[in-house]
Design a protein around this motif. Structure first.
Motif, PDB file in Angstrom:
ATOM      1  N   ASP A 133      -1.274   2.957   9.578  1.00 56.53           N
ATOM      2  CA  ASP A 133      -1.103   1.515   9.753  1.00 56.53           C
ATOM      3  C   ASP A 133      -0.046   0.990   8.775  1.00 56.53           C
ATOM      4  O   ASP A 133      -0.137  -0.132   8.289  1.00 56.53           O
ATOM      5  N   GLY A 134       0.948   1.822   8.493  1.00 53.53           N
ATOM      6  CA  GLY A 134       1.995   1.442   7.555  1.00 53.53           C
ATOM      7  C   GLY A 134       2.733   0.186   7.987  1.00 53.53           C
ATOM      8  O   GLY A 134       3.004  -0.014   9.169  1.00 53.53           O
ATOM      9  N   ARG A 135       3.059  -0.649   7.012  1.00 57.13           N
ATOM     10  CA  ARG A 135       3.720  -1.921   7.283  1.00 57.13           C
ATOM     11  C   ARG A 135       5.092  -1.952   6.623  1.00 57.13           C
ATOM     12  O   ARG A 135       5.345  -1.238   5.651  1.00 57.13           O
ATOM     13  N   LEU A 136       5.956  -2.801   7.150  1.00 54.00           N
ATOM     14  CA  LEU A 136       7.283  -2.992   6.585  1.00 54.00           C
ATOM     15  C   LEU A 136       7.404  -4.439   6.123  1.00 54.00           C
ATOM     16  O   LEU A 136       7.519  -5.358   6.936  1.00 54.00           O
ATOM     17  N   PHE A 137       7.350  -4.656   4.825  1.00 57.65           N
ATOM     18  CA  PHE A 137       7.502  -5.989   4.259  1.00 57.65           C
ATOM     19  C   PHE A 137       8.984  -6.342   4.194  1.00 57.65           C
ATOM     20  O   PHE A 137       9.772  -5.584   3.629  1.00 57.65           O
ATOM     21  N   VAL A 138       9.337  -7.486   4.768  1.00 54.39           N
ATOM     22  CA  VAL A 138      10.708  -7.992   4.681  1.00 54.39           C
ATOM     23  C   VAL A 138      10.664  -9.260   3.839  1.00 54.39           C
ATOM     24  O   VAL A 138      10.026 -10.242   4.220  1.00 54.39           O
ATOM     25  N   VAL A 139      11.332  -9.224   2.688  1.00 51.39           N
ATOM     26  CA  VAL A 139      11.232 -10.303   1.709  1.00 51.39           C
ATOM     27  C   VAL A 139      12.471 -11.183   1.767  1.00 51.39           C
ATOM     28  O   VAL A 139      13.600 -10.698   1.635  1.00 51.39           O
ATOM     29  N   VAL A 140      12.252 -12.486   1.961  1.00 53.48           N
ATOM     30  CA  VAL A 140      13.329 -13.470   2.007  1.00 53.48           C
ATOM     31  C   VAL A 140      13.138 -14.442   0.851  1.00 53.48           C
ATOM     32  O   VAL A 140      12.087 -15.076   0.727  1.00 53.48           O
ATOM     33  N   GLY A 152       0.802  -1.213   0.000  1.00 54.82           N
ATOM     34  CA  GLY A 152       0.000   0.000   0.000  1.00 54.82           C
ATOM     35  C   GLY A 152       0.833   1.260   0.000  1.00 54.82           C
ATOM     36  O   GLY A 152       2.058   1.220   0.152  1.00 54.82           O
ATOM     37  N   PRO A 153       0.200   2.431  -0.135  1.00 58.15           N
ATOM     38  CA  PRO A 153       0.932   3.703  -0.213  1.00 58.15           C
ATOM     39  C   PRO A 153       1.698   4.056   1.066  1.00 58.15           C
ATOM     40  O   PRO A 153       2.665   4.821   1.016  1.00 58.15           O
ATOM     41  N   GLU A 154       1.254   3.522   2.211  1.00 59.59           N
ATOM     42  CA  GLU A 154       1.939   3.821   3.467  1.00 59.59           C
ATOM     43  C   GLU A 154       2.970   2.755   3.829  1.00 59.59           C
ATOM     44  O   GLU A 154       3.656   2.867   4.853  1.00 59.59           O
ATOM     45  N   ASP A 155       3.074   1.712   3.015  1.00 65.29           N
ATOM     46  CA  ASP A 155       3.959   0.591   3.308  1.00 65.29           C
ATOM     47  C   ASP A 155       5.354   0.803   2.724  1.00 65.29           C
ATOM     48  O   ASP A 155       5.550   1.594   1.803  1.00 65.29           O
TER      49      ASP A 155
END
Length: 255
Positions: free
Chosen positions: A198-205, A166-169
């Motif tokens: 409610d911004g999120r931080l995606f950590v991709v492995v 999303g825009p806040e992520d």
């Protein structure tokens, strides 16, 4: 010492206030009474799996559980912004990653069918594998005495993953050839100041074979940043946990 934790449904927990009595029965009541052998006057926590917690004391031993007097709460525990995107991996390494991420406080987990993943979730296997991931997160959350059990999303492709941002992520892709360290990227993203709304931080492995160049370009097209974790190459099972530990320290969750 940290209180033992027992799960009750969110509706029941939300209706409780200090001074109220609650009867803990069923599987959790049996565990509290028979396995933990809690007695009158001992403290425990009641949680709802969604992040809320109540502190209570045992007031009475019941035939099928315990009577609890509410002392404090309900209160919402601090919540991590991290969503772990874990590529499917062989030999249960992805399950190891899910377990450690849950213990370290991750908010949610997204299984990712990366191009180079050897393991494939298809038809009946997909449902069974997803259930296994969900069961692992629930057991790990209880072991860590968490009030929130991370959601396990449905399996996503790379295209579906890009649409989830999303825009806040923000998104960080762990990559051994990245030009910046994880700490440098976190500093650029100013995560120490928190996330808006409610911004999120995606950590991709990625999987054992790494993330393909086309996949990486797709993720970068929605704002993903690449980051490297030191000089050593970590396994798919440990990279996410290492990154989450760093993020917890930077964001202040581990103060």
């Amino acid at each position: 010492m940290t209180h033992p934790v027992f799960y009750i449904d969110p509706e029941s927990l939300g209706a409780l206030a200090p001074g109220d009595r609650f009867e803990l029965t069923g599987d959790e009541g049996h565990h509290a009474k028979t396995v933990k052998r809690l007695g009158a006057g001992e403290a425990l926590d009641l949680v709802d799996g969604e992040g809320r917690r109540i502190v209570g004391t045992v007031s009475e031993i019941l035939q099928d559980g315990l009577a609890i007097t509410v002392e404090e709460g309900p209160e919402r525990d601090p919540r991590s912004p991290v969503i772990l995107v874990q590529a499917l991996a062989k030999g249960d390494r992805d399950l190891m990653a899910v377990e450690m991420a849950t213990e370290l406080g991750v908010r949610a987990i997204v299984p990712w069918q990366a191009d180079r993943s050897i393991v494939r979730w298809k038809q009946d296997r997909a449902a069974k594998a997803h259930a296994k991931w969900a069961k692992t997160t629930k057991a790990a959350a209880k072991q860590a005495r968490r009030s929130l059990v991370p959601d396990v999303d449905h399996l996503v492709s790379t295209a579906q993953l890009t649409r989830a941002v999303g825009p806040e992520d923000s998104m960080i892709v762990l990559h051994e050839q990245a030009g910046q360290s994880l700490l440098a990227v976190l500093d650029d993203l100013q995560v120490s100041r928190g996330f808006s709304g409610d911004g999120r931080l995606f950590v991709v492995v990625g999987p054992e074979g790494g993330i393909g160049p086309e996949e990486l370009r797709s993720l970068e097209s929605v704002g993903a940043r690449t980051a490297v974790l030191g000089h050593d190459v970590l396994r798919s099972s440990t990279a996410g946990a290492a990154a989450i530990a760093v993020i917890n320290a930077v964001t202040g969750l581990w103060q």
